[in-house]
Enzyme design. Sequence first.
Site, short mmCIF file in Angstrom:
data_model
loop_
_atom_site.label_atom_id
_atom_site.label_comp_id
_atom_site.label_asym_id
_atom_site.label_seq_id
_atom_site.Cartn_x
_atom_site.Cartn_y
_atom_site.Cartn_z
N HIS A 26 0.84 -1.20 0.00
CA HIS A 26 0.00 0.00 0.00
C HIS A 26 0.87 1.25 0.00
CE1 HIS A 26 -3.53 2.50 1.23
NE2 HIS A 26 -2.59 3.23 1.79
N GLU A 27 1.83 1.30 0.92
CA GLU A 27 2.68 2.48 1.01
C GLU A 27 3.62 2.59 -0.18
OE1 GLU A 27 2.05 4.74 3.11
OE2 GLU A 27 0.58 3.54 4.19
N HIS A 30 1.98 4.64 -2.84
CA HIS A 30 2.18 6.08 -2.64
C HIS A 30 3.61 6.49 -3.04
CE1 HIS A 30 -1.61 6.50 -0.61
NE2 HIS A 30 -1.25 5.79 0.45
#
Length: 374
Positions: A26-27, A30
């Site tokens: 998920h990170e 980003h």
Amino acid sequence: MNFETLPFWVYIVGFLLMLGPLVVLHELGHYLVGRWFGVGAEAFSVGFGKEIAGYTDKRGTRWKLSALPIGGYVQFQGDMNPASQPDPDHPASEGDFQNAPLWQRALIVAAGPVANVIVAVGIFSAFFMIFGQPVASDPVQENVIVEFADDSPAREAGIQVGDRIIAVEGEEMDSFREVQQAIWLYPNEELDVTVEREGSRITIPVTTRSEEITDQFGNASVIGLIGVQGPAIERVFEPVGPFAALGLAWQQCVETVDMMLVGIKQIIVGDRSVEELGGPITIAKVSGEQLSLGWLEFTSFAALISLNLAFINLLPIPALDGGHLAFYAVEAIRRKPASPRSQELAFRTGMALVLALMLFVTVIDIAKLPIFGS
């Protein structure tokens, strides 16, 4: 009834193997999109709180493992904190997140939940490519009712042996599995069941009955039943190519999210107990249980949790990705960002709401532990 128990370490390992990779991916969504647009990152953390271990790369990003392993964050250049609030004491410079164009900031923020969706689609696609698509060996007999249970709302409503279920609530049903899934979600609710009888379509309202089922580990859930049984049809697995697998995987994700939305709505209106909510302790428990069943079950559960992470993060709550996107939508409409004061107030409120929700589900988790009985 005796339920299967597992060593405590299995739950810890299952939790770390489940949440750790999903948070990292998920990170990374980003981080990678931010790098693509030339935005610097000051920190990439798995977990929150005090740093346990870490290192700084040649770009100046601090990669670290933190003490509280229930999430993670990327702190971009120019951010005051992991919530991406601008640092008033930081002099504006090239590579700051806040200086990126609005559309780039929106894509950077959306990349995290999108990464989780990609993980789920990838897992389901791999399953379809490895095992194939299950199809009935005798499609003509699919969904034909051959007998009723002793307690059968369908029989009481007027459905007969030999009827073929073709739709539930107006949605076409291609398999008995689809019929089950459409009905399981709605205990004690009236559903319009459409059957084919002697060449005619007949729609009959049926009120489902509620039944609690328990798995081998003692996890209970409430489902709806209408008390019908279909024929024993052998199922074969037809091979599918990569593009067909992607389509089937996307359909599986859409159906999963739809079930999540139905469940949340039922909890809000009181049709289901809040005890069906789960927090970190429940995730750890079920992760350990699925790990004990094998990698296939564990990976399937990982796809479900990945979709849950994407869904939760897209909620329009300040401090979550969806809250940032909501602010960017306002900025796009107003042609200017919201005032720093209003953003700070919103993020404080959002953080309080998130912490309150985490506390609430954790209390529910603790109350469901065996030491407190039932």
